[in-house]
Design a protein around this motif. Structure first.
Motif, PDB file in Angstrom:
ATOM      1  N   LYS A  86      61.978 -11.858  47.321  1.00 54.85           N
ATOM      2  CA  LYS A  86      62.021 -12.836  46.247  1.00 54.85           C
ATOM      3  C   LYS A  86      63.104 -12.416  45.245  1.00 54.85           C
ATOM      4  N   PRO A  87      63.632 -13.365  44.478  1.00 58.29           N
ATOM      5  CA  PRO A  87      64.629 -12.979  43.467  1.00 58.29           C
ATOM      6  C   PRO A  87      64.116 -11.893  42.514  1.00 58.29           C
ATOM      7  N   GLU A  88      62.843 -11.892  42.236  1.00 55.40           N
ATOM      8  CA  GLU A  88      62.291 -10.880  41.317  1.00 55.40           C
ATOM      9  C   GLU A  88      62.233  -9.486  41.922  1.00 55.40           C
ATOM     10  N   ASP A  89      62.547  -9.357  43.199  1.00 60.66           N
ATOM     11  CA  ASP A  89      62.659  -8.040  43.832  1.00 60.66           C
ATOM     12  C   ASP A  89      64.023  -7.412  43.572  1.00 60.66           C
ATOM     13  N   THR A  90      64.919  -8.157  42.955  1.00 62.47           N
ATOM     14  CA  THR A  90      66.236  -7.621  42.638  1.00 62.47           C
ATOM     15  C   THR A  90      66.107  -6.421  41.713  1.00 62.47           C
ATOM     16  N   ALA A  91      66.689  -5.299  42.130  1.00 61.44           N
ATOM     17  CA  ALA A  91      66.585  -4.054  41.370  1.00 61.44           C
ATOM     18  C   ALA A  91      67.412  -2.979  42.067  1.00 61.44           C
ATOM     19  N   VAL A  92      67.549  -1.857  41.390  1.00 62.64           N
ATOM     20  CA  VAL A  92      68.040  -0.651  42.045  1.00 62.64           C
ATOM     21  C   VAL A  92      66.824   0.074  42.602  1.00 62.64           C
ATOM     22  N   TYR A  93      66.885   0.384  43.866  1.00 61.65           N
ATOM     23  CA  TYR A  93      65.775   1.050  44.543  1.00 61.65           C
ATOM     24  C   TYR A  93      66.100   2.531  44.707  1.00 61.65           C
ATOM     25  N   TYR A  94      65.121   3.364  44.332  1.00 65.17           N
ATOM     26  CA  TYR A  94      65.270   4.811  44.406  1.00 65.17           C
ATOM     27  C   TYR A  94      64.202   5.406  45.314  1.00 65.17           C
ATOM     28  N   CYS A  95      64.594   6.424  46.062  1.00 66.63           N
ATOM     29  CA  CYS A  95      63.592   7.207  46.758  1.00 66.63           C
ATOM     30  C   CYS A  95      63.365   8.498  45.987  1.00 66.63           C
ATOM     31  N   ALA A  96      62.171   9.025  46.117  1.00 69.76           N
ATOM     32  CA  ALA A  96      61.789  10.192  45.340  1.00 69.76           C
ATOM     33  C   ALA A  96      60.823  11.054  46.138  1.00 69.76           C
ATOM     34  N   ALA A  97      60.779  12.329  45.769  1.00 71.24           N
ATOM     35  CA  ALA A  97      59.880  13.271  46.415  1.00 71.24           C
ATOM     36  C   ALA A  97      59.185  14.131  45.362  1.00 71.24           C
ATOM     37  N   ARG A  98      57.947  14.475  45.649  1.00 65.26           N
ATOM     38  CA  ARG A  98      57.238  15.417  44.792  1.00 65.26           C
ATOM     39  C   ARG A  98      57.483  16.833  45.326  1.00 65.26           C
ATOM     40  N   SER A  99      57.420  17.803  44.478  1.00 60.77           N
ATOM     41  CA  SER A  99      57.599  19.179  44.940  1.00 60.77           C
ATOM     42  C   SER A  99      56.445  19.566  45.859  1.00 60.77           C
ATOM     43  N   ARG A 100      56.674  20.587  46.660  1.00 55.59           N
ATOM     44  CA  ARG A 100      55.856  20.827  47.838  1.00 55.59           C
ATOM     45  C   ARG A 100      54.389  21.157  47.570  1.00 55.59           C
ATOM     46  N   GLU A 101      54.071  21.589  46.363  1.00 55.89           N
ATOM     47  CA  GLU A 101      52.671  21.939  46.105  1.00 55.89           C
ATOM     48  C   GLU A 101      51.795  20.709  45.886  1.00 55.89           C
ATOM     49  N   HIS A 102      52.434  19.549  45.758  1.00 54.61           N
ATOM     50  CA  HIS A 102      51.675  18.315  45.530  1.00 54.61           C
ATOM     51  C   HIS A 102      51.416  17.601  46.847  1.00 54.61           C
ATOM     52  N   ILE A 103      50.203  17.088  46.986  1.00 53.76           N
ATOM     53  CA  ILE A 103      49.844  16.450  48.243  1.00 53.76           C
ATOM     54  C   ILE A 103      49.413  15.001  48.074  1.00 53.76           C
ATOM     55  N   VAL A 104      49.448  14.495  46.864  1.00 59.07           N
ATOM     56  CA  VAL A 104      48.942  13.158  46.581  1.00 59.07           C
ATOM     57  C   VAL A 104      50.077  12.253  46.102  1.00 59.07           C
ATOM     58  N   VAL A 105      50.075  11.033  46.590  1.00 62.53           N
ATOM     59  CA  VAL A 105      51.006  10.023  46.075  1.00 62.53           C
ATOM     60  C   VAL A 105      50.534   9.593  44.691  1.00 62.53           C
ATOM     61  N   VAL A 106      51.429   9.608  43.738  1.00 63.71           N
ATOM     62  CA  VAL A 106      51.119   9.118  42.393  1.00 63.71           C
ATOM     63  C   VAL A 106      52.122   8.035  42.036  1.00 63.71           C
ATOM     64  N   THR A 107      51.775   7.257  41.024  1.00 66.61           N
ATOM     65  CA  THR A 107      52.603   6.092  40.705  1.00 66.61           C
ATOM     66  C   THR A 107      53.526   6.302  39.520  1.00 66.61           C
ATOM     67  N   THR A 108      53.488   7.472  38.931  1.00 67.19           N
ATOM     68  CA  THR A 108      54.267   7.760  37.728  1.00 67.19           C
ATOM     69  C   THR A 108      55.562   8.442  38.089  1.00 67.19           C
ATOM     70  N   ALA A 109      56.677   7.855  37.666  1.00 65.54           N
ATOM     71  CA  ALA A 109      57.984   8.384  38.032  1.00 65.54           C
ATOM     72  C   ALA A 109      58.187   9.821  37.555  1.00 65.54           C
ATOM     73  N   GLU A 110      57.654  10.132  36.378  1.00 69.65           N
ATOM     74  CA  GLU A 110      57.882  11.459  35.808  1.00 69.65           C
ATOM     75  C   GLU A 110      57.271  12.579  36.647  1.00 69.65           C
ATOM     76  N   ARG A 111      56.378  12.233  37.538  1.00 67.30           N
ATOM     77  CA  ARG A 111      55.719  13.249  38.348  1.00 67.30           C
ATOM     78  C   ARG A 111      56.418  13.476  39.681  1.00 67.30           C
ATOM     79  N   TYR A 112      57.574  12.873  39.836  1.00 64.40           N
ATOM     80  CA  TYR A 112      58.397  13.124  41.023  1.00 64.40           C
ATOM     81  C   TYR A 112      59.555  14.029  40.627  1.00 64.40           C
ATOM     82  N   ASP A 113      59.868  14.971  41.486  1.00 63.63           N
ATOM     83  CA  ASP A 113      60.790  16.043  41.137  1.00 63.63           C
ATOM     84  C   ASP A 113      62.195  15.860  41.691  1.00 63.63           C
TER      85      ASP A 113
END
Length: 125
Positions: A86-113
């Motif tokens: 949809k047009p509202e999907d227009t954005a810059v898309y980023y991939c991210a990873a959490r550091s290795r000690e984390h095992i849970v997907v979270v939704t907060t950008a600041e928690r990705y390393d």
């Protein structure tokens, strides 16, 4: 880990592009991964995430049923299959990873390393 996103571009509404996120290093399967997107003037928004093995995924309500995240640990790559754009999907898309000690997907950008450089997806109506 270093990440590089690719696959963006100009797409018509209803299109189905696939984004890729290529990682460096041999321990890709140790990282929880996610896709985020950011529109001009807005905060970075969680799109979806995937567990280390790929056996568990979660999605934002806005993309649930249209987007699919997967990963190929042997190829050190994560994917975002986007359908029914949809047009509202227009954005810059980023991939991210959490550091290795984390095992849970979270939704907060600041928690990705670790972050890729982003790839622009523009959906025309």
């Amino acid at each position: 880990v270093q990440l590089q996103a690719s696959g963006g571009g100009l797409v018509q509404a209803g299109g189905s592009p696939r984004l890729s996120c290529a990682a460096s290093g041999r321990t890709f399967n140790n990282y929880v991964m996610a896709w985020f997107r950011q529109q001009p003037g807005a905060e970075r928004e969680f799109v979806g995430g995937i567990s280390r093995s790929g056996g568990s995924t979660s999605y934002a309500d806005s993309v649930k049923g249209r987007f699919t995240i997967s990963r190929d640990n042997a190829r050190l790559t994560m994917y975002l299959q986007m359908n029914s754009l949809k047009p509202e999907d227009t954005a810059v898309y980023y991939c991210a990873a959490r550091s290795r000690e984390h095992i849970v997907v979270v939704t907060t950008a600041e928690r990705y390393d670790y972050w890729g450089q982003g790839t622009q997806v523009t959906v025309s109506s």
